[in-house]
Design an enzyme around this catalytic site. Structure first.
Site, PDB file in Angstrom:
ATOM      1  N   GLU A 381       0.861  -1.077   0.065  1.00  0.00           N
ATOM      2  CA  GLU A 381      -0.095  -0.019  -0.001  1.00  0.00           C
ATOM      3  C   GLU A 381       1.015   1.229   0.078  1.00  0.00           C
ATOM      4  OE1 GLU A 381      -1.337  -0.218   3.821  1.00  0.00           O
ATOM      5  OE2 GLU A 381      -2.599  -1.809   3.629  1.00  0.00           O
ATOM      6  N   HIS A 467      -1.480  -6.271  11.048  1.00  0.00           N
ATOM      7  CA  HIS A 467      -2.613  -7.310  10.448  1.00  0.00           C
ATOM      8  C   HIS A 467      -2.256  -8.733  11.355  1.00  0.00           C
ATOM      9  CE1 HIS A 467      -2.780  -5.066   6.523  1.00  0.00           C
ATOM     10  NE2 HIS A 467      -3.305  -4.347   7.588  1.00  0.00           N
ATOM     11  N   ASN A 505      -5.097  -6.115   2.932  1.00  0.00           N
ATOM     12  CA  ASN A 505      -5.665  -5.862   4.191  1.00  0.00           C
ATOM     13  C   ASN A 505      -6.769  -6.538   4.628  1.00  0.00           C
ATOM     14  OD1 ASN A 505      -4.891  -3.750   2.044  1.00  0.00           O
ATOM     15  ND2 ASN A 505      -4.432  -2.440   4.132  1.00  0.00           N
TER      16      ASN A 505
HETATM   17  P1  FAE Z   1     -10.570  -6.340  16.330  1.00  0.00           P
HETATM   18  O1  FAE Z   1     -11.171  -5.572  15.437  1.00  0.00           O
HETATM   19  O2  FAE Z   1      -9.212  -5.862  16.829  1.00  0.00           O
HETATM   20  O3  FAE Z   1     -11.508  -6.558  17.575  1.00  0.00           O
HETATM   21  C1  FAE Z   1     -11.363  -7.112  18.778  1.00  0.00           C
HETATM   22  C2  FAE Z   1     -11.946  -6.538  19.797  1.00  0.00           C
HETATM   23  O4  FAE Z   1     -12.235  -7.232  21.184  1.00  0.00           O
HETATM   24  C3  FAE Z   1     -11.244  -4.971  20.425  1.00  0.00           C
HETATM   25  O5  FAE Z   1     -12.291  -3.842  20.351  1.00  0.00           O
HETATM   26  C4  FAE Z   1     -10.879  -5.383  21.692  1.00  0.00           C
HETATM   27  O6  FAE Z   1     -10.629  -4.292  22.531  1.00  0.00           O
HETATM   28  C5  FAE Z   1     -11.686  -6.534  22.160  1.00  0.00           C
HETATM   29  N1  FAE Z   1     -11.289  -7.304  22.874  1.00  0.00           N
HETATM   30  C6  FAE Z   1     -10.124  -8.090  23.046  1.00  0.00           C
HETATM   31  N2  FAE Z   1     -10.070  -8.996  24.080  1.00  0.00           N
HETATM   32  C7  FAE Z   1     -10.976  -8.746  24.950  1.00  0.00           C
HETATM   33  C8  FAE Z   1     -11.529  -9.427  26.094  1.00  0.00           C
HETATM   34  N3  FAE Z   1     -10.500 -10.302  26.660  1.00  0.00           N
HETATM   35  N4  FAE Z   1     -12.535  -8.829  26.880  1.00  0.00           N
HETATM   36  C9  FAE Z   1     -13.282  -7.895  25.964  1.00  0.00           C
HETATM   37  N5  FAE Z   1     -12.961  -7.255  24.894  1.00  0.00           N
HETATM   38  C10 FAE Z   1     -11.785  -7.672  24.410  1.00  0.00           C
HETATM   39  O7  FAE Z   1     -10.635  -7.866  15.905  1.00  0.00           O
HETATM   40  N6  FAE Z   1      -7.103  -3.644   8.238  1.00  0.00           N
HETATM   41  C11 FAE Z   1      -7.726  -3.401   7.002  1.00  0.00           C
HETATM   42  O8  FAE Z   1      -8.546  -4.256   6.260  1.00  0.00           O
HETATM   43  N7  FAE Z   1      -7.631  -2.041   6.067  1.00  0.00           N
HETATM   44  C12 FAE Z   1      -6.674  -1.379   6.740  1.00  0.00           C
HETATM   45  O9  FAE Z   1      -6.669  -0.035   6.114  1.00  0.00           O
HETATM   46  C13 FAE Z   1      -6.216  -1.627   8.097  1.00  0.00           C
HETATM   47  N8  FAE Z   1      -5.502  -0.867   8.619  1.00  0.00           N
HETATM   48  C14 FAE Z   1      -4.867  -0.691  10.031  1.00  0.00           C
HETATM   49  C15 FAE Z   1      -4.375   0.411  10.600  1.00  0.00           C
HETATM   50  C16 FAE Z   1      -4.257   0.095  11.975  1.00  0.00           C
HETATM   51  C17 FAE Z   1      -3.471   1.377  12.667  1.00  0.00           C
HETATM   52  C18 FAE Z   1      -4.496  -1.096  12.708  1.00  0.00           C
HETATM   53  C19 FAE Z   1      -4.058  -1.231  14.108  1.00  0.00           C
HETATM   54  C20 FAE Z   1      -5.079  -2.059  11.878  1.00  0.00           C
HETATM   55  C21 FAE Z   1      -5.244  -1.818  10.649  1.00  0.00           C
HETATM   56  N9  FAE Z   1      -5.910  -2.904   9.911  1.00  0.00           N
HETATM   57  C22 FAE Z   1      -6.287  -2.776   8.594  1.00  0.00           C
HETATM   58  C23 FAE Z   1      -6.249  -4.309  10.742  1.00  0.00           C
HETATM   59  C24 FAE Z   1      -7.739  -4.420  10.998  1.00  0.00           C
HETATM   60  O10 FAE Z   1      -8.061  -3.212  11.853  1.00  0.00           O
HETATM   61  C25 FAE Z   1      -7.878  -5.724  11.792  1.00  0.00           C
HETATM   62  O11 FAE Z   1      -7.522  -6.859  10.881  1.00  0.00           O
HETATM   63  C26 FAE Z   1      -9.307  -5.933  12.300  1.00  0.00           C
HETATM   64  O12 FAE Z   1      -9.662  -4.876  13.061  1.00  0.00           O
HETATM   65  C27 FAE Z   1      -9.373  -7.155  12.986  1.00  0.00           C
HETATM   66  O13 FAE Z   1     -10.716  -7.544  13.283  1.00  0.00           O
HETATM   67  P2  FAE Z   1     -11.097  -8.333  14.179  1.00  0.00           P
HETATM   68  O14 FAE Z   1     -12.693  -8.449  14.291  1.00  0.00           O
HETATM   69  O15 FAE Z   1     -10.179  -9.742  14.483  1.00  0.00           O
END
Ligand code: FAE
Length: 528
Positions: A381, A467, A505
């Site tokens: 990207e 990721h 992504n």
């Molecule tokens: P996630 O979105 O991480 O959600 C998990 C949630 O569970 C969080 O809110 C946690 O606080 C909560 N949690 C965890 N453990 C506990 C617990 N024990 N008790 C209660 N709550 C809990 O998971 N991906 C893209 O496709 N495009 C992008 O442009 C992109 N840019 C990114 C930029 C940054 C800075 C970051 C950090 C990530 C980026 N990603 C991007 C990755 C993407 O946000 C990530 O793959 C997803 O958010 C993962 O989704 P999940 O549902 O697996």
């Protein structure tokens, strides 16, 4: 056999407090379904459960980001981060730690449940979002559907035709995916940095491709025209966007709450999971205040448990549960198959005549697509560096086809879950990214930047990723639909299902897989 939703309607899914009390005193709350986490996997589960009429509690360790701070904004500015920026830190830990080797980027802050976390393991730290909406609050919004051939390679047991015909379109529609207007892209100063990188890639014979996003490009054009408050055009992204971005709290989660069946509990971290005598699940949950102090330890009970804590959160919970014996029948593959999606950041220095512009949108819209190069598959990207003055820097997040995987293990001495990722495993991503960018530098007679990733003149960021993927891989730790092996009515719906790499992504893939799981589970599974 009673399908989950029928049973819920009949009130059959509530677990008996009697059985809860046999394990832990005072189950304070019970619901037919509990969802852990409110990122992509959790949000899809919550919406589809709520729509099916199933009373559902969502437990999220972060806060709800809907109230303005003293500056009148919900999220703090990237250039002046305050306590809202990071999860319980005394100082921010931004990905680009330095400029001209100087730590001009990070700031001392008061510990607080801020929106971005950087979780440290040996040799690898992982950025994740914290709050209602998980990663959607802090990410770059790039909404990319993987190549069908690579999806099929990573998920041989999944019907790819059904994914591409039903679940990817469903996910994209719900997420509000849109694309930048090509004519505006070609003319605006805000994407000069992207056009300059495209030119450099083209000189090396590499192709570029537009990348969709969930940021509202109509809104962005109004920002540029001066008729809307600036967010993507004001440097906002990793510490949250105050406008313009369709994060999950505005899409899936708003719809989930709109069903009237979903309740959200914030600042509640699930610590342990055990099984109740009646086959339901008992959760021990720490409620924290904004200083991080545990103000209450609660017990929840449910008949069906959906884990959406993300690759790190879900995997840690299940590894701990298996290895401390609270869920001893979990498969040996729980904890395995983790990877960084081959993430590596790198920057190049352009010639003085190849300006990138002082004005840069924070939402990336283009990638260098060399994935078809079987010798060295990379999708990179073109990332912004929006610091308000001309830098001549082209920045990239390379997604490489790094085959290295690691495993999470429970360390009984410390009571923590550790990740066995080595520096040599990161070196594989670096070597692949270097091959691609050496080509670009050679074709353009340009060089790398050495000053952005800390004081050690590191060219490639090899110690963090955005990721995290895997840990409870689909078809290994679970069946082909995310049902956890060894336990009924226990599901994984998040990024831990993806086996370490998806080539783009990941959030569109995570969302689409969660849609597929929920469709199957609601149609087929039974309640007690
Ligand atoms: P996630 O979105 O991480 O959600 C998990 C949630 O569970 C969080 O809110 C946690 O606080 C909560 N949690 C965890 N453990 C506990 C617990 N024990 N008790 C209660 N709550 C809990 O998971 N991906 C893209 O496709 N495009 C992008 O442009 C992109 N840019 C990114 C930029 C940054 C800075 C970051 C950090 C990530 C980026 N990603 C991007 C990755 C993407 O946000 C990530 O793959 C997803 O958010 C993962 O989704 P999940 O549902 O697996």
């Amino acid at each position: 056999m009673v399908a989950l939703q029928t049973a819920a309607a009949a009130g059959l899914t509530r677990i008996g407090l009697q059985s809860a009390q046999a394990v832990e005193p005072a189950a304070v709350d019970s619901a037919p379904a509990i969802v852990v986490g409110s990122g992509y996997g959790g949000a899809v589960a919550a919406l589809r459960l709520g729509q099916a009429g199933i009373r559902t509690v969502v437990l999220e360790m972060g806060r709800l980001w809907n109230t303005a701070g003293p500056d009148g904004k919900v999220f703090c500015a990237t250039s002046a981060p305050d306590q809202r920026s990071m999860w319980f830190r005394g100082r921010t830990e931004a990905p680009l730690a330095s400029f001209l080797w100087l730590d001009l980027v990070n700031r001392d802050i008061t510990p607080y449940p801020g929106v971005l976390d950087r979780v440290h393991y040996d040799n690898m730290s992982v950025y994740v979002g914290r709050g209602v909406g998980g990663g959607s609050l802090v990410n770059g919004g790039m909404a990319v559907t993987p190549l069908p051939s690579y999806f099929a390679e990573q998920f041989p047991a999944v019907d790819a035709a059904e994914m591409y015909g039903t679940y990817f379109p469903r996910a994209r529609a719900m997420l509000g995916v849109n694309t930048v207007d090509p004519a505006w892209f070609e003319s605006t100063d805000w994407y000069r940095f992207t056009r300059t990188s495209r030119k450099a890639a083209g000189a090396a014979g590499l192709k570029t491709t537009f990348v969709p996003n969930v940021y509202d490009f109509g809104y962005m054009q109004r920002e540029a025209a001066g008729t809307a408050t600036r967010s993507a055009l004001a440097g906002e992204v990793i510490y949250g966007n105050n406008q313009g971005k369709r994060s999950l709290d505005k899409t899936y989660l708003a719809a989930a709450l709109g069903t009237g069946n979903v309740t959200l509990h914030t600042l509640e971290k699930v610590r342990d999971i055990t099984r109740a005598a009646d086959g339901g699940y008992l959760l021990t949950v720490d409620r924290i205040d904004t200083t991080g102090a545990v103000v209450e330890t609660k017990q929840y009970g449910c008949a069906s448990l959906f884990l959406g804590g993300g690759s790190l959160g879900t995997t840690e919970l299940l590894v701990r549960a298996r290895d401390t014996g609270t869920l001893p029948d979990l498969d040996a593959s729980v904890g395995a198959g983790w990877g960084t999606n081959g993430n590596t950041m790198v920057a190049r220095a352009n010639h003085v005549w190849d300006t990138v512009g002082a004005s840069q949108s924070t939402m990336p819209v283009m990638g260098i697509d060399d994935w078809a190069n079987t010798d060295n598959p990379v999708f990179a990207e073109i990332a912004p560096l929006p610091i308000g003055f001309e830098t001549w820097i082209s920045l990239y997040l390379a997604i490489t086809k790094n085959p290295q995987r690691a495993r999470f293990t429970y360390d009984s001495a410390s009571g923590t879950v550790k990740l066995g990722w080595s520096a040599a495993q990161s070196a594989v991503s670096v070597a692949m990214a270097k091959k691609l960018f050496d080509r670009i530098n050679a074709a353009n007679a340009t060089i790398y930047r050495y000053d952005l990733f800390g004081s050690s003149s590191k060219v490639f960021a090899d110690d963090f990723c955005y990721h995290p993927l895997g840990g409870c891989v689909l078809g290994k730790a679970t069946d082909a639909y995310g049902r956890v092996k060894g336990y009924s009515r226990l599901y994984v719906t998040d990024g831990s299902l993806v086996p370490g790499s998806i080539g783009v992504n990941p959030f569109v893939t995570i969302t689409a897989l969660a849609e597929r799981t929920m469709a199957r589970v609601l149609a087929e599974d039974t309640a007690p």
